[in-house]
Scaffold this active site. Sequence first.
Site, PDB file in Angstrom:
ATOM      1  N   TYR A  33      26.555  23.097  29.923  1.00 18.59           N
ATOM      2  CA  TYR A  33      25.354  22.574  30.556  1.00 18.59           C
ATOM      3  C   TYR A  33      25.392  22.901  32.050  1.00 18.59           C
ATOM      4  CZ  TYR A  33      26.890  18.609  33.061  1.00 18.59           C
ATOM      5  OH  TYR A  33      27.749  17.656  33.778  1.00 18.59           O
ATOM      6  N   LYS A 150      32.151  23.382  32.758  1.00 22.16           N
ATOM      7  CA  LYS A 150      31.014  22.174  32.740  1.00 22.16           C
ATOM      8  C   LYS A 150      30.703  22.203  31.295  1.00 22.16           C
ATOM      9  CE  LYS A 150      27.097  21.025  35.236  1.00 22.16           C
ATOM     10  NZ  LYS A 150      27.849  19.871  36.164  1.00 22.16           N
ATOM     11  N   LEU A 206      35.564  20.210  39.124  1.00 27.87           N
ATOM     12  CA  LEU A 206      34.435  21.277  38.856  1.00 27.87           C
ATOM     13  C   LEU A 206      34.207  22.101  40.121  1.00 27.87           C
ATOM     14  CD1 LEU A 206      32.004  22.090  36.757  1.00 27.87           C
ATOM     15  CD2 LEU A 206      30.671  20.467  37.899  1.00 27.87           C
TER      16      LEU A 206
END
Length: 286
Positions: A33, A150, A206
Amino acid sequence: MTRTVYVNGAYLPEGEAKVSVFDRAFLMADGVYEVTSVLGGKLIDFPGHLARLARSLAALEIANPHDDDAWLAIHREMVAKNDLEDGMIYLQVSRGNPGDRDFAWPGAEVAPTVVLFTQSKPGLADSPQAGTGIKVISIPDIRWGRRDIKTVQLLYPSMGKMMAKKAGADDAWMVEDGKVTEGTSNNAYIVKGGKIVTRQLSTNILHGITRAAVLRFAREAQMEVEERAFTVEEAKAADEAFITSASAFVMPVVEIDGVALGGGKPGPVATRLREIYLDESRRSAI
């Protein structure tokens, strides 16, 4: 007002949107996402989000269902159909619906599932927390080893948010081998002697789109940046701290595990970086 959502090429009232119970995002968290902020009806840091989406999909061997121009057109249509002024657009791509549950994933004959929806957040850039700062706690980082992808595997970050809430805090910083990795939904930073310190990129965190922009702006403003891991104790002894994310932008941290930083007030570096980021991002929004 009923939101218009996007599902596999169709723009639908949210009450009519449907995804199969056999979709692998539902059964296996097999999907990725992105969340793009919208300010003044324009997309913030959009090229970066598309680049990370492509990277995440490639890492999981999921075909990217659209090129950049098509993604942009869909996002702009979502802004228009929902009269979105300030807020966010959530985009999710899963491996799709193979027709039954199986650990082995299907081949190219199964098309990815694509879903987008909007979240209206009037005054998104004017959050009162930016003036007061947030409080964080530290928790063990027990996530899987590919945090740079992600994915929709968000159970532990969600648990971390709840741990923080129960402790009277706003968020949690995750810790592995004695070093802070990142927040539950954000990248983490400390400031000591005017130097900004944040963990270097790797599979452990991330690769934040807001992170990349903020560090670029910081260097352009002649601020010193050091990319390395730091401990919780080092963070507690810092002059100030902050987080970055697509929805929080730059948010000061004023307390870590009950220890106040900078007298419990947002520091000058975080405050200035937030100003710079919002100014520059609005200028380059599309």
